[in-house]
Structure formats: structure tokens, C-alpha cells
Write a protein that holds these residues in place. Sequence first.
Motif, PDB file in Angstrom:
ATOM      1  N   GLY A 167       0.705  -1.362  -0.087  1.00 29.21           N
ATOM      2  CA  GLY A 167      -0.065  -0.022  -0.059  1.00 29.21           C
ATOM      3  C   GLY A 167       0.856   1.162   0.104  1.00 29.21           C
ATOM      4  N   ALA A 168       0.467   2.251  -0.938  1.00 24.04           N
ATOM      5  CA  ALA A 168       1.207   3.428  -1.021  1.00 24.04           C
ATOM      6  C   ALA A 168       0.467   4.474  -0.343  1.00 24.04           C
ATOM      7  CB  ALA A 168       1.450   4.059  -2.420  1.00 24.04           C
ATOM      8  N   ALA A 169       0.990   5.220   0.675  1.00 30.14           N
ATOM      9  CA  ALA A 169       0.514   6.192   1.446  1.00 30.14           C
ATOM     10  C   ALA A 169       1.333   7.558   2.005  1.00 30.14           C
ATOM     11  CB  ALA A 169      -0.443   5.707   2.758  1.00 30.14           C
ATOM     12  N   VAL A 170       0.596   8.471   2.241  1.00 30.95           N
ATOM     13  CA  VAL A 170       1.252   9.605   2.431  1.00 30.95           C
ATOM     14  C   VAL A 170       0.755  10.220   3.857  1.00 30.95           C
ATOM     15  CG1 VAL A 170       2.485  10.465   0.573  1.00 30.95           C
ATOM     16  CG2 VAL A 170       0.251  11.465   1.133  1.00 30.95           C
ATOM     17  N   SER A 171      -0.556   9.655   4.237  1.00 33.45           N
ATOM     18  CA  SER A 171      -1.367  10.041   5.414  1.00 33.45           C
ATOM     19  C   SER A 171      -1.691   8.924   6.462  1.00 33.45           C
ATOM     20  CB  SER A 171      -2.908  10.760   4.790  1.00 33.45           C
ATOM     21  OG  SER A 171      -3.545   9.951   4.509  1.00 33.45           O
ATOM     22  N   VAL A 172      -1.931   9.641   7.522  1.00 35.04           N
ATOM     23  CA  VAL A 172      -2.164   8.569   8.741  1.00 35.04           C
ATOM     24  C   VAL A 172      -3.467   7.887   8.282  1.00 35.04           C
ATOM     25  CG1 VAL A 172      -2.952   8.400  11.080  1.00 35.04           C
ATOM     26  CG2 VAL A 172      -0.983   9.832  10.372  1.00 35.04           C
ATOM     27  N   GLU A 173      -4.377   8.456   7.644  1.00 35.53           N
ATOM     28  CA  GLU A 173      -5.545   7.838   7.424  1.00 35.53           C
ATOM     29  C   GLU A 173      -5.565   6.878   6.279  1.00 35.53           C
ATOM     30  OE1 GLU A 173     -10.184   9.252   5.853  1.00 35.53           O
ATOM     31  OE2 GLU A 173      -8.361  10.525   5.491  1.00 35.53           O
ATOM     32  N   THR A 174      -4.946   7.288   5.047  1.00 40.47           N
ATOM     33  CA  THR A 174      -4.805   6.239   4.125  1.00 40.47           C
ATOM     34  C   THR A 174      -3.746   5.104   4.692  1.00 40.47           C
ATOM     35  OG1 THR A 174      -4.756   8.015   2.693  1.00 40.47           O
ATOM     36  CG2 THR A 174      -3.767   5.974   1.857  1.00 40.47           C
ATOM     37  N   ALA A 175      -2.925   5.197   5.298  1.00 38.38           N
ATOM     38  CA  ALA A 175      -2.176   4.123   5.965  1.00 38.38           C
ATOM     39  C   ALA A 175      -2.883   3.058   6.824  1.00 38.38           C
ATOM     40  CB  ALA A 175      -0.860   4.649   6.711  1.00 38.38           C
ATOM     41  N   GLY A 176      -3.715   3.774   7.726  1.00 44.95           N
ATOM     42  CA  GLY A 176      -4.823   2.792   8.350  1.00 44.95           C
ATOM     43  C   GLY A 176      -5.696   2.105   7.265  1.00 44.95           C
ATOM     44  N   TRP A 177      -6.043   2.678   6.236  1.00 43.04           N
ATOM     45  CA  TRP A 177      -6.830   2.005   5.308  1.00 43.04           C
ATOM     46  C   TRP A 177      -6.202   0.976   4.478  1.00 43.04           C
ATOM     47  CZ3 TRP A 177      -6.321   2.524  -0.054  1.00 43.04           C
ATOM     48  CH2 TRP A 177      -7.395   2.072  -0.869  1.00 43.04           C
ATOM     49  N   ALA A 178      -5.143   1.325   4.307  1.00 41.75           N
ATOM     50  CA  ALA A 178      -4.002   0.067   3.365  1.00 41.75           C
ATOM     51  C   ALA A 178      -4.074  -1.102   4.408  1.00 41.75           C
ATOM     52  CB  ALA A 178      -2.910   0.801   3.158  1.00 41.75           C
ATOM     53  N   GLY A 179      -4.007  -0.844   5.689  1.00 41.98           N
ATOM     54  CA  GLY A 179      -3.826  -1.920   6.498  1.00 41.98           C
ATOM     55  C   GLY A 179      -4.500  -3.206   6.679  1.00 41.98           C
ATOM     56  N   ALA A 180      -5.859  -2.937   5.882  1.00 38.06           N
ATOM     57  CA  ALA A 180      -6.811  -3.972   5.865  1.00 38.06           C
ATOM     58  C   ALA A 180      -6.494  -4.848   4.731  1.00 38.06           C
ATOM     59  CB  ALA A 180      -8.332  -3.318   5.355  1.00 38.06           C
ATOM     60  N   TRP A 181      -5.550  -4.486   3.512  1.00 37.45           N
ATOM     61  CA  TRP A 181      -5.388  -5.212   2.500  1.00 37.45           C
ATOM     62  C   TRP A 181      -4.064  -5.413   1.979  1.00 37.45           C
ATOM     63  CZ3 TRP A 181      -2.851  -2.763  -1.499  1.00 37.45           C
ATOM     64  CH2 TRP A 181      -2.997  -1.301  -1.511  1.00 37.45           C
ATOM     65  N   ALA A 182      -3.242  -4.503   2.534  1.00 41.69           N
ATOM     66  CA  ALA A 182      -1.682  -4.619   1.830  1.00 41.69           C
ATOM     67  C   ALA A 182      -0.890  -5.569   2.425  1.00 41.69           C
ATOM     68  CB  ALA A 182      -1.242  -2.946   1.945  1.00 41.69           C
ATOM     69  N   ASP A 183       0.226  -5.898   1.655  1.00 41.93           N
ATOM     70  CA  ASP A 183       1.504  -6.903   2.031  1.00 41.93           C
ATOM     71  C   ASP A 183       2.534  -6.041   2.764  1.00 41.93           C
ATOM     72  OD1 ASP A 183      -0.158  -9.037   1.405  1.00 41.93           O
ATOM     73  OD2 ASP A 183       0.474  -8.849  -0.656  1.00 41.93           O
ATOM     74  N   GLY A 184       2.284  -4.841   3.034  1.00 41.02           N
ATOM     75  CA  GLY A 184       3.537  -3.742   3.161  1.00 41.02           C
ATOM     76  C   GLY A 184       2.906  -2.337   3.214  1.00 41.02           C
ATOM     77  N   LEU A 185       3.875  -1.440   3.633  1.00 41.12           N
ATOM     78  CA  LEU A 185       3.383  -0.061   3.696  1.00 41.12           C
ATOM     79  C   LEU A 185       4.606   0.731   2.885  1.00 41.12           C
ATOM     80  CD1 LEU A 185       1.325   2.320   4.334  1.00 41.12           C
ATOM     81  CD2 LEU A 185       2.678   2.633   6.281  1.00 41.12           C
ATOM     82  N   ILE A 186       4.404   1.535   1.929  1.00 44.06           N
ATOM     83  CA  ILE A 186       5.476   2.590   1.584  1.00 44.06           C
ATOM     84  C   ILE A 186       5.081   3.864   1.507  1.00 44.06           C
ATOM     85  CG2 ILE A 186       4.860   2.369  -0.758  1.00 44.06           C
ATOM     86  CD1 ILE A 186       7.856   2.407  -1.575  1.00 44.06           C
ATOM     87  N   THR A 187       5.937   4.829   1.963  1.00 47.66           N
ATOM     88  CA  THR A 187       5.597   6.182   2.099  1.00 47.66           C
ATOM     89  C   THR A 187       6.798   7.082   1.708  1.00 47.66           C
ATOM     90  OG1 THR A 187       4.563   8.063   3.426  1.00 47.66           O
ATOM     91  CG2 THR A 187       5.976   6.349   4.611  1.00 47.66           C
TER      92      THR A 187
END
Length: 318
Positions: A167-187
Amino acid sequence: MTVFGLHNSHEQVHPSELLAAVQKAEAAGFGAAMCSDHFSPWSARQGQSAFAWSWLGAALQATSLPFGIVNAPGQRYHPAIIAQAIGTLAAMYPGRFWAALGTGEASNEHITGDGWPRKDVRAARLRECVDVIRALLAGEEVSHDGLVTVDRARLWTRPDEPVRLVGAAVSVETAGWAGAWADGLITVNQPVEHLRRMIDAYRAAGGRGDLCLQVHLSWAPTDEEALAVAHEQWRSNVFAPPVCWDLETAGHFDVVSEHVTPEQVAGTVHVGADLGRHAEILHGYAELGFDQIYLHHVGQRQDEFIDAFGAKVLPQLR
């Protein structure tokens, strides 16, 4: 142990030069690589925008590094085509390829002539694309009617192992949203407290896998030269969302950035000649919990940066 990689900016550097740079980076001790996926640069001064997927095949063949890409399926790219691209590279180079998926920017997506949706619609569209891509990579025949349409698609060439969809995110909200589906986080690099909140939101939502960070920096033999390079190349990139999402052309970015000062650029890019200070900053990001950190020297000349960081910075980080 944190892996330190090279970010390859297709908006700024000719693909042949980027290929030579990533080969040089591997020899210098960088442990991974990733690249951008743009149709348009952020500024006429940057002046490039090669097709990342063509380049990735060459880069994977020319090195032994793992590679990732940040991609926005749903408008410029149909998700079935992205699934096919992911599947082919992952089948040819097992265990070496991952894709980060985000909602995109109008500067790349407006070329289709379709309207640029609201952020909430783009997020919903991305979520549909993620499900389509996962199902295709799993070997399913997919039909889907929603914000994207898929008719009886099936991938005939697929990897033997699952491919990480980050999941690609720059905000706290989007990071939390990506937590439901992503195999990792990038910012990207932001204030430390903001990054900490993003990590917490992602993990609290069930987010799994590696935490990845792209770090914008500008190094040169003198502080003055490093600042001048950053200002010349990156002053169109200082604008927070939604401005950076919604402007449509390099000309738009150049107009709005006409009066951006070097000091403002230094607020978003780590600028300086002191390699020890760069090492300290990168070490601090690693201590936050980032598993992969990708260094993006925002200048167009990559060789000197790779030589300096390979010799003086990476050994400190090990």
C-alpha cells in the motif's frame, strides 16, 4: 536489518542512464531498488518520463537486486494489464519483484481524457483493482462490474510464488485504510512523529509485511551546490495534497513553483554535503522500524552520489 536501496526517478533521468546507475549502485553495496511510474515529469526541468515497465525488465536482467514499483491502477492502467505485467516479471525473476499500489495523480492519469475522480472514489476504485489483481495472480478467471470493468480475464503466465502488493500512502488515514489489504506499506520522508503515527495506524488496522520509505535527499561536495541542485530539480514537488494530486501538467507545476525558495525545498529534501549527517538521518528512519529505505538523490547526476554513499554512508548504516 534494514535494507538500503536506490530509488530510480524516471521523471528525471534517461532510462539508459538509470540502468547504468542501478548497476553501479549494486556494485557499490545498495541492496535493493525501486522506481517511479510516471507519464509526465513534475517539471519541464526534469525533462524525462520513460515507461517504467519496459525498464524494469532490463533492470532485473542486468542486476540481481530485488525491485519494486509504485503504480496507480484504475485509469491510465487497467488492473488486468497491471496483473499481467506483475505476473510476467515475477514469473521471470522469482522472489525479486513487488508492486506498491496507490490512487495516483492527475498529472499522469488525465491523459485518458476521463474525469479525475474525488479522492474517496479513487480509493474505492483502487480497492477494486487490488482485488482484481490478486484474483488474477491467484489463477482465477475474473469478471467484475464496478468502478472498473473486467470481462472473463485470466492470466496464463503467472509466478509460482505470491507477489507482494504494497500500500502506498502519505497520510495517517490512508495508512490505516491500507492496513486492511496490503502486504506492506510504503511512504516518503515526512516529520518523524507523522511517520510514527502512520506506522501505528497501519499496524493497528492489521497491516502486515515490510515498512518501506522513500527518502528524498540532495548531496554534493558543498552545501551550496546540494541546495542549488535540490531547488533546480525538486521545487515543483514541495506541495502537499491535494495540490500534488490534482494539478495536470508539468507546466502547471512550474507555474505554481515559480516563487518556491531553496529554504522551502530544504523542508522536504534532506540537503547537505555532510555524509555523516545523511547517515544519521537514515539511521533514525531505520530505528523507527522501516525495513526497506530507498534513497532518492533528487539531482540528475547519479554517479557521484552513488560513489559517495556507497563508500561513506552505507558502511556506517551496516
